[in-house]
Design an enzyme around this catalytic site. Structure first.
Site, PDB file in Angstrom:
ATOM      1  N   GLU A   1      23.259 -68.941   0.331  1.00  0.00           N
ATOM      2  CA  GLU A   1      23.056 -67.178   0.770  1.00  0.00           C
ATOM      3  C   GLU A   1      21.110 -67.453   0.715  1.00  0.00           C
ATOM      4  O   GLU A   1      21.046 -68.462   0.335  1.00  0.00           O
ATOM      5  CB  GLU A   1      23.671 -66.329  -0.467  1.00  0.00           C
TER       6      GLU A   1
ATOM      7  N   SER B   1       4.381 -69.904  -3.998  1.00  0.00           N
ATOM      8  CA  SER B   1       5.179 -70.713  -3.780  1.00  0.00           C
ATOM      9  C   SER B   1       5.522 -70.752  -2.677  1.00  0.00           C
ATOM     10  O   SER B   1       6.731 -70.909  -1.819  1.00  0.00           O
ATOM     11  CB  SER B   1       6.435 -69.129  -3.984  1.00  0.00           C
TER      12      SER B   1
ATOM     13  N   LYS C   1      11.450 -73.993  -2.784  1.00  0.00           N
ATOM     14  CA  LYS C   1      13.055 -73.863  -2.152  1.00  0.00           C
ATOM     15  C   LYS C   1      13.598 -75.216  -2.247  1.00  0.00           C
ATOM     16  O   LYS C   1      14.586 -75.357  -2.995  1.00  0.00           O
ATOM     17  CB  LYS C   1      13.660 -73.117  -1.064  1.00  0.00           C
TER      18      LYS C   1
END
Ligand code: PLP
Length: 401
Positions: A115, A382, A93
């Site tokens: 969000e 990830s 991210k």
């Protein structure tokens, strides 16, 4: 299939998916963002600033690592791991937030909103906002606030405010609704950092481009380490940003198979899942057309996944186009397979994956047998699993209190 890499078109469409289905009040803001990004993305100073942040703040490049015991376990293809779990804040991210915060700065926005589902995007956003001293508000479903309490506290420590959202299923989709409502209301001074390749154009393109550093590194690392591109790349798909980031630089390499893994939750048959590409129909959600979990009246239906970061009824429009074109394949694995995989990887490799990531690993049970020992699979790791330890303990029937 060559033109797949050049999408979206100027209206934000990937084939028939994507676009900008938003209220008038947002049209101007999206246009401003599109223009700013188009100008800056080829600006050498902007590129240099991002590259420097990726190296010095995020810790890139992330290693490409040979998973020897996992390879032995399946006794088929060589399995390699792209270690996004080693990035600062523990997931892919941050690749996106370091880029978008510089767009916010360039546009003179002083207030940041986002969000978050599992909380990883909330942490990554609060992190870059703290670094630039910007006010930051994170919207998070009340159910996720509960199951991701560690990340909630991390976000608060970083100086951001967490707004728990009670509406709907109190998960990621509802958090996105509230963030969009905030944005419409405070459009003048607020920049909305979307956390995946979802939402109206230009977001799916911007978030993809900022995550594509993962695939670009992999192109180089795979040649250096095993003298060819991978035979297949496997990534989990929630909104689809980690998958899009590692897939995109390989879209033109037709020998490289691209496999996305969705959350089958309690099973595709049960209806309790979050797998729109496997069991959904095209529809419109959060400003874009894409595959979507909906009922016969087009109403969005409730999703379920053990993993908060995949618990979302939609998916990025570019994935919908890759599915229809056949360039990528999408499978789904259920919660139980994911938990088993979490334990297997942790014990075999000493790497504790996020529950989202464990979906990509669990796919090996289905596909490893299709490859030979001279072939190479790369799994996009990830994120790391520290945030999920409470959830795993609960599923294992263990109380940590
Ligand atoms: C958020 C998250 C995901 C899902 O988001 P995508 O946009 O589909 O990548 C996957 N893995 C981890 C570790 C995450 O934090």
């Amino acid at each position: 299939m060559n033109n797949l890499t050049n999408l979206p078109n100027s209206e934000g469409f990937f084939g028939e998916y994507g676009g900008k289905f938003v209220p008038e009040t947002l049209m101007h803001a999206l246009k401003e963002l599109d223009e700013t990004y188009s100008k800056l993305k080829n600006n050498p100073k902007f590129i240099e600033e991002i590259d420097q942040d990726l190296v010095q703040f995020v810790g890139r490049p992330s290693p490409l690592y040979f998973a020897k015991r996992l390879t032995d376990h399946y006794s088929g293809p060589q399995i390699w791991l792209k270690r996004e779990d080693l990035n600062h804040t523990g997931a892919h991210k941050i690749n996106n937030t370091v880029g978008q915060i510089l767009l916010a700065k360039a546009m003179g926005k002083k207030r940041i909103i986002a969000e978050t589902g599992a909380g990883q995007h909330g942490v990554a956003t609060a992190t870059v906002a703290a670094r630039l001293g910007l006010e930051c508000h994170i919207y998070m479903g009340a159910k996720d606030v509960e199951r991701q309490s560690l990340n909630v506290y991390r976000i608060k420590l970083l100086g951001a405010e967490v707004h728990a959202v009670d509406s709907g299923t109190a998960t990621l989709k509802d958090a996105l609704n509230e963030a969009m409502r905030d944005w419409v209301t405070n459009i003048e001074d607020t920049y909305y950092i979307i956390g995946s390749v979802t939402g109206p154009h230009p977001y799916p393109m911007i978030v993809r481009d900022f995550n594509a550093i993962v695939g670009r590194e992999l192109r180089k690392q795979s040649i250096e380490q095993f003298s060819q591109y991978p035979d297949a790349i496997i990534a989990c798909v929630g909104g689809g940003s980690n998958a899009m980031g590692i897939f995109h630089p390989f879209l033109d390499e037709s020998n490289v198979e691209l496999i996305g893994v969705e959350a089958a939750g309690s099973g595709l048959m049960s209806g309790m899942h979050a797998a729109p590409l496997n069991d959904g129909e095209p529809g419109i959600l959060h400003g874009a057309k894409s595959y979507l979990m909906q009922d016969e009246n087009g109403q969005v239906i409730d999703t379920h996944s053990v993993s908060a970061g995949l618990d979302y009824p939609g998916v990025g429009p570019e994935h919908s186009n890759l599915k229809d074109s056949g360039r990528a394949n999408y499978i789904a694995v259920d919660d139980k397979e994911v938990l088993d995989s979490f334990h297997l990887i942790t014990k075999l490799e000493g790497i504790m994956p996020a529950l989202e990531t464990a979906h990509a690993f669990a796919a090996l049970d289905h596909i490893a047998k299709n490859y030979k020992s001279n072939q190479y699979l790369v799994i996009n790791v990830s994120g790391r699993g520290d945030k999920d330890i409470n959830t795993v303990a609960t599923m294992d029937g263990i109380s940590l209190d």
